[in-house]
Design an enzyme around this catalytic site. Structure first.
Site, PDB file in Angstrom:
ATOM      1  N   GLU A  75       4.905  -7.764  -0.426  1.00 31.89           N
ATOM      2  CA  GLU A  75       4.661  -6.360   0.016  1.00 31.89           C
ATOM      3  C   GLU A  75       3.644  -6.399   1.187  1.00 31.89           C
ATOM      4  O   GLU A  75       2.463  -7.038   1.140  1.00 31.89           O
ATOM      5  CB  GLU A  75       4.021  -5.419  -1.252  1.00 31.89           C
ATOM      6  CG  GLU A  75       3.600  -3.872  -0.660  1.00 31.89           C
ATOM      7  CD  GLU A  75       3.006  -3.366  -1.812  1.00 31.89           C
ATOM      8  OE1 GLU A  75       2.696  -1.884  -1.578  1.00 31.89           O
ATOM      9  OE2 GLU A  75       2.743  -3.761  -3.025  1.00 31.89           O
ATOM     10  N   ASP A 100      -2.398  -7.839   3.169  1.00 29.58           N
ATOM     11  CA  ASP A 100      -2.985  -6.686   3.965  1.00 29.58           C
ATOM     12  C   ASP A 100      -4.340  -7.467   4.608  1.00 29.58           C
ATOM     13  O   ASP A 100      -4.708  -8.236   4.491  1.00 29.58           O
ATOM     14  CB  ASP A 100      -3.661  -5.670   2.949  1.00 29.58           C
ATOM     15  CG  ASP A 100      -3.543  -4.133   3.607  1.00 29.58           C
ATOM     16  OD1 ASP A 100      -4.111  -3.981   4.655  1.00 29.58           O
ATOM     17  OD2 ASP A 100      -3.003  -3.071   3.276  1.00 29.58           O
ATOM     18  N   ASP A 127      -2.326 -11.841   8.709  1.00 27.56           N
ATOM     19  CA  ASP A 127      -1.300 -11.202   9.459  1.00 27.56           C
ATOM     20  C   ASP A 127       0.236 -11.677   8.641  1.00 27.56           C
ATOM     21  O   ASP A 127       0.397 -12.932   8.693  1.00 27.56           O
ATOM     22  CB  ASP A 127      -1.435 -11.794  10.763  1.00 27.56           C
ATOM     23  CG  ASP A 127      -0.419 -11.337  12.126  1.00 27.56           C
ATOM     24  OD1 ASP A 127       0.724 -10.693  11.388  1.00 27.56           O
ATOM     25  OD2 ASP A 127      -0.687 -11.399  13.011  1.00 27.56           O
ATOM     26  N   ASP A 150       1.976   1.578  10.097  1.00 25.95           N
ATOM     27  CA  ASP A 150       1.369   2.375  10.901  1.00 25.95           C
ATOM     28  C   ASP A 150       2.592   2.859  11.855  1.00 25.95           C
ATOM     29  O   ASP A 150       3.245   1.787  12.379  1.00 25.95           O
ATOM     30  CB  ASP A 150       0.431   1.512  11.563  1.00 25.95           C
ATOM     31  CG  ASP A 150      -0.525   2.359  12.736  1.00 25.95           C
ATOM     32  OD1 ASP A 150       0.150   3.295  13.098  1.00 25.95           O
ATOM     33  OD2 ASP A 150      -1.529   1.946  12.959  1.00 25.95           O
ATOM     34  N   LYS A 154       2.347   6.833  19.807  1.00 24.89           N
ATOM     35  CA  LYS A 154       2.345   7.001  21.384  1.00 24.89           C
ATOM     36  C   LYS A 154       3.482   6.001  21.604  1.00 24.89           C
ATOM     37  O   LYS A 154       3.546   4.912  21.262  1.00 24.89           O
ATOM     38  CB  LYS A 154       1.052   6.743  21.583  1.00 24.89           C
ATOM     39  CG  LYS A 154      -0.085   7.689  21.599  1.00 24.89           C
ATOM     40  CD  LYS A 154      -1.335   7.305  21.957  1.00 24.89           C
ATOM     41  CE  LYS A 154      -2.313   8.392  21.839  1.00 24.89           C
ATOM     42  NZ  LYS A 154      -3.751   8.097  22.344  1.00 24.89           N
ATOM     43  N   ASP A 186       7.207   8.389   6.459  1.00 25.86           N
ATOM     44  CA  ASP A 186       7.078   9.933   6.695  1.00 25.86           C
ATOM     45  C   ASP A 186       6.994  10.284   7.946  1.00 25.86           C
ATOM     46  O   ASP A 186       6.919  11.355   8.494  1.00 25.86           O
ATOM     47  CB  ASP A 186       6.012  10.508   5.906  1.00 25.86           C
ATOM     48  CG  ASP A 186       4.685  10.024   6.684  1.00 25.86           C
ATOM     49  OD1 ASP A 186       4.476   9.063   7.151  1.00 25.86           O
ATOM     50  OD2 ASP A 186       3.678  11.040   6.453  1.00 25.86           O
ATOM     51  N   THR A 223       3.088   7.144  -3.096  1.00 26.47           N
ATOM     52  CA  THR A 223       1.625   6.515  -2.654  1.00 26.47           C
ATOM     53  C   THR A 223       0.725   7.728  -2.191  1.00 26.47           C
ATOM     54  O   THR A 223       1.269   8.786  -1.777  1.00 26.47           O
ATOM     55  CB  THR A 223       2.248   5.409  -1.731  1.00 26.47           C
ATOM     56  OG1 THR A 223       2.657   6.175  -0.452  1.00 26.47           O
ATOM     57  CG2 THR A 223       3.161   4.443  -1.863  1.00 26.47           C
ATOM     58  N   ARG A 224      -0.435   7.107  -1.793  1.00 27.10           N
ATOM     59  CA  ARG A 224      -1.448   8.044  -1.136  1.00 27.10           C
ATOM     60  C   ARG A 224      -0.966   8.587   0.198  1.00 27.10           C
ATOM     61  O   ARG A 224      -1.040   9.788   0.429  1.00 27.10           O
ATOM     62  CB  ARG A 224      -2.903   7.262  -1.051  1.00 27.10           C
ATOM     63  CG  ARG A 224      -4.099   8.259  -0.386  1.00 27.10           C
ATOM     64  CD  ARG A 224      -5.208   7.558  -0.263  1.00 27.10           C
ATOM     65  NE  ARG A 224      -5.602   6.858  -1.610  1.00 27.10           N
ATOM     66  CZ  ARG A 224      -6.823   6.532  -2.090  1.00 27.10           C
ATOM     67  NH1 ARG A 224      -7.859   6.163  -0.897  1.00 27.10           N
ATOM     68  NH2 ARG A 224      -7.329   5.983  -3.181  1.00 27.10           N
ATOM     69  N   PHE A 225      -0.622   7.720   0.736  1.00 25.23           N
ATOM     70  CA  PHE A 225      -0.036   8.251   2.393  1.00 25.23           C
ATOM     71  C   PHE A 225       1.068   9.117   2.215  1.00 25.23           C
ATOM     72  O   PHE A 225       1.277   9.856   2.938  1.00 25.23           O
ATOM     73  CB  PHE A 225       0.507   6.924   3.163  1.00 25.23           C
ATOM     74  CG  PHE A 225      -0.837   6.025   3.314  1.00 25.23           C
ATOM     75  CD1 PHE A 225      -1.693   6.292   4.512  1.00 25.23           C
ATOM     76  CD2 PHE A 225      -1.194   4.723   3.126  1.00 25.23           C
ATOM     77  CE1 PHE A 225      -2.820   5.609   4.770  1.00 25.23           C
ATOM     78  CE2 PHE A 225      -2.231   4.260   3.392  1.00 25.23           C
ATOM     79  CZ  PHE A 225      -3.015   4.319   4.353  1.00 25.23           C
TER      80      PHE A 225
END
Length: 244
Positions: A75, A100, A127, A150, A154, A186, A223-225
């Site tokens: 993950e 992470d 990484d 992420d 942009k 999302d 998930t929270r996000f």
């Protein structure tokens, strides 16, 4: 960046150092405030359940998890670890290699694993590209999960997005045939890019006969996000592809 923990007692601030080539990172290293509980978990549990992604050795996943026959899912990016802990508790017969760069999240996941008696979670710091490229053997993973990476919204930053053809090339090595790659986002435009690059890659096939998005699998918790995105009116898309 200063070290927060003594060597071996917690995650390193820059585990790969100058050992490996620099590249455009698909993440922002964050060292926000670590709570007392998170620090305690890192200090006590890191030597047993944590590892730095230093790129200096190949991981023996059977030894790392204490079971050479345990299927392992990687993950990438787990936030504060609540969903990871929930998935680990629901499926103790699968090991979760959770990676992470967020120190409070690393500590929180270790705390949750300890409190819930989860011995099928290992936490990596660093990484994920270096992990895949330098530290995982061919056909060593049964799955790969990338939930709400992420989106780098942009246009000039789109090259930093994780799910790109080059990343899929790299992941195809450790992923054994039949392994599932499961992404969720999302961000509508990023979902479209993910679907395009995955569909075009010869090493992956969509599990959906119609070639589109998948319904949220039962094993993926909210998930929270995801909750934040739904609150903002964002549509959430899951993509589930199989390594051919």
């Amino acid at each position: 960046m200063a070290r927060m923990f003594p060597p071996g007692a917690g995650p390193s601030p820059d585990p790969a150092g100058s050992h490996h080539e620099r590249r455009i990172r698909s993440f922002q290293p964050r060292r926000s405030r670590v709570t007392k509980g998170q620090r305690t978990a890192l200090e006590q549990l890191w030597p047993r359940w944590g590892f730095d992604v230093d790129g200096m050795r190949q991981l023996d996943l059977g030894k790392l998890f204490g079971d050479p026959d345990l299927p392992i899912v990687l993950e990438i990016g787990f936030g504060m670890g609540e969903a990871t802990a929930e998935m680990a508790a629901a499926d103790p017969a699968t090991g979760i290699l959770a990676v992470d760069v967020h120190t409070p999240g690393q500590g929180n996941l270790l705390r949750l694993a300890d409190e819930q008696g989860l011995d099928n979670v290992r936490v990596g710091n660093g990484d994920a590209i270096i992990l895949l490229r330098e530290m995982l053997a061919q056909d060593s993973l049964s799955g790969l999960r990338i939930y709400f990476p992420d989106p780098w919204p942009k246009a000039r930053h789109h090259k930093r997005r994780l799910v790109q053809p080059e990343f899929l090339d790299l992941a195809a090595g450790p992923l054994r045939p039949g392994a599932l790659l499961h992404c969720a986002t999302d961000w509508e435009e990023y979902a479209e890019q993910m679907l395009d690059v995955l569909s075009a890659h010869p090493e992956y096939e969509n599990t959906r006969p119609d070639g589109g998005y998948a319904p949220r699998p039962a094993h993926r918790p909210l998930t929270r996000f995801e909750g934040q995105g739904l609150t903002k009116g964002h549509a959430v898309h899951d993509l589930v592809f199989r390594r051919s």
